[in-house]
Each structure stands twice: as C-alpha cells, then as structure tokens.
Design a protein around this motif. Sequence first.
Motif, PDB file in Angstrom:
ATOM      1  N   SER A   2     -13.749 -18.180 -15.482  1.00 38.38           N
ATOM      2  CA  SER A   2     -14.879 -18.519 -16.366  1.00 38.38           C
ATOM      3  C   SER A   2     -14.430 -18.678 -17.810  1.00 38.38           C
ATOM      4  O   SER A   2     -15.102 -19.348 -18.598  1.00 38.38           O
ATOM      5  N   VAL A  28     -15.616 -13.641 -22.483  1.00 42.47           N
ATOM      6  CA  VAL A  28     -16.126 -13.182 -21.197  1.00 42.47           C
ATOM      7  C   VAL A  28     -16.155 -11.657 -21.325  1.00 42.47           C
ATOM      8  O   VAL A  28     -15.114 -11.036 -21.554  1.00 42.47           O
ATOM      9  N   GLY A  64     -16.485 -17.813 -10.717  1.00 44.52           N
ATOM     10  CA  GLY A  64     -16.231 -17.839 -12.168  1.00 44.52           C
ATOM     11  C   GLY A  64     -16.440 -19.236 -12.737  1.00 44.52           C
ATOM     12  O   GLY A  64     -17.038 -19.402 -13.809  1.00 44.52           O
ATOM     13  N   GLY A  95     -19.485 -19.986 -15.157  1.00 42.54           N
ATOM     14  CA  GLY A  95     -18.943 -20.406 -16.455  1.00 42.54           C
ATOM     15  C   GLY A  95     -19.489 -21.773 -16.836  1.00 42.54           C
ATOM     16  O   GLY A  95     -19.921 -21.994 -17.971  1.00 42.54           O
TER      17      GLY A  95
END
Length: 302
Positions: free
Chosen positions: A36, A43, A241, A245
């Motif tokens: 991500s 993050v 992710g 993301g």
Amino acid sequence: MSLLVIGSVAFDALETPFGKTDKIVGGAASYISLSSSYFVKPVNLVAVVGGDFPKSDIAGFQEHGVDTTGLQIKENEKSFFWSGRYSNDMNSRETLVTELNVLADFDPIIPEAYQNCEYLMLGNLAPQVQRTVIERLQNRPKLIVMDTMNFWMDIAYDELVKTIALVDVLSINDDEARQLSNEYSLIKAARKIMAMGPKYLIIKKGEHGALLFGQNEIFYAPALPLEDVFDPTGAGDTFAGGFIGYLAKAGDLSFNNMKTAVIHGSAMASFCVEKFGTERLVNLGQAEIDARVQMFADLVRF
Ligand code: AMP
C-alpha cells in the motif's frame, strides 16, 4: 486518505518447488504495508514483534513511508513464526508450523495520531484482535477491509463471524470461502458470506485471478500469466494492500472504482510472487507498476 494497517509482522520459513528459505521477514502486515505504500504515505502500522525482529527491517519499513509508532516491540519475547510448504503446482500449501509467540496476547494499542483514519485494513490476525481495533477507533473509517484465513475458521469460528459482521469488504481465497459458508458454489458462498455483513466480497483464486462481488454485481480479474513464479506467500496480503491503497488514493468507493482497485491489487500481487518473501516488493518503481496495470488491461481487452 489516511490508512491504518494491522496484521502479523513475522518470520516465515518457506518451501516451494524452487527452493527453501530459513527464517525471512514475512507476515500479513509486512506485505500489506509495503504494497500500500506505493499508493499512500504514511501507512500507519499497528502490530507486535519480539526482540528477535531485526531493527534494520523496521528501518526498511520506515524508508517505505510506514509509520511504526504503533509497532510494539516485546524485547524478551519471540516474533510470530509461520512455516509453509507449497505443492508442485503452487496452488495449494500446507502449514507446517504456526507459533503465535507475541501474537498470543497481542493488545493492539492505537496511537492517538492514528485516530480518525479513513481507511482500515485488518490483515490476518486473531479475529477478536481485529475487532478490538475497530472498537478502539473513535470514528468509524470510510472503509474497513478484512483478510483472514482457514486457521481462524478452525479455531475461532464464532469470533470470526462477529468480526466479519462489522466490515465493509472481506477478502479470502476460494477454499476459505467454501469453508466459511459450507457451500461449494462460489456464487452461493458469496451470497451466504455477504449475508453475514460485508457489502463486498473478494474471492481470490491464486493463479486463476480474483472475483469481486457487490450487492448485485460481479467482476472478474485474471491473474497475470507470469514467466517466473517463485513464492506465492503474501500474494493475498499484497493484493489487499494494493486494493485498499488504490482506493485510499482515489477516494472513490464506487463499484466501478473497486474494479480498478482489484486490478491494482492483482498487479502488486504479480510482483510479490516473482521472488521469495518481500524481496520483490521493496524496490518497485511507479513506471513498473503502471506498466503491469496496462498489461492487465491488454490481457482482457477484446
Ligand atoms: P498469504 O500468503 O497472503 O495468505 O499470507 C502469508 C502470510 O501470512 C505469511 O507471511 C505469514 O506470516 C502470515 N500468517 C500465516 N498464518 C497466520 C496466522 N494464523 N495469523 C496471522 N498471520 C499469519
């Protein structure tokens, strides 16, 4: 677009038809965070490791824009350890060892600065811990995505169902969807699982791609036929992710945009499997990612 990720940060030992590794860095949250980070920064990570976890790997996460304020280090304990062996076609795997260690009594403390996150990714962990994170957030995020696995279906089914009821998107593989629903047909399985709470369901089918189910829609994304597949470990987490993301970056939660997010997740997963562990994920460039997404578009356009 703030993103909070929880999940295991671990040591893995892997056996595939192409080789074996000793303990290498793995864990659901490691793959999710790295993947991500190509879409959003920071993050925000909530996880736990033991004193045996290399500080250099924590620094590696930070270099990728992962905020590790929420990563607890239990100096006198051991990190979570998982070991798995893949079959020759790499479509199935056997868990050889699961040592929960620090995960056995993990209390997910959310740093104040992580409150008000808009996107929450509940990576693979005990379902009661995943639920605690939701309960500890002062405001409900715009989107909660959850991943889990058969291990928790075997030992914590009731807890799992309670947590699934609270999330927007559940991401699991086809075997897990069948086990969770007790249905062979994935269409029937999807209907039953979505009746448990999630508005969207993603069923991953390894080298056969992924299905995204909405209330009245289904989307199918292929997996990219790859020349080199060394190690599928973490592909599902890397997919998740990339999926969350991309959504966090785009800020658009329509079904149409979720389709694009599934393609971005699939593109990130296609990198993950090309090398052992997180090796391929640590050095990607934006141009490479864009080119992979384009390969998906070309693959299915007719
Ligand atoms: P995936 O291949 O995407 O299903 O994820 C593999 C990762 O999941 C590995 O890096 C493991 O460390 C992690 N993992 C395996 N079993 C568990 C578990 N019971 N709880 C949390 N993480 C796990």
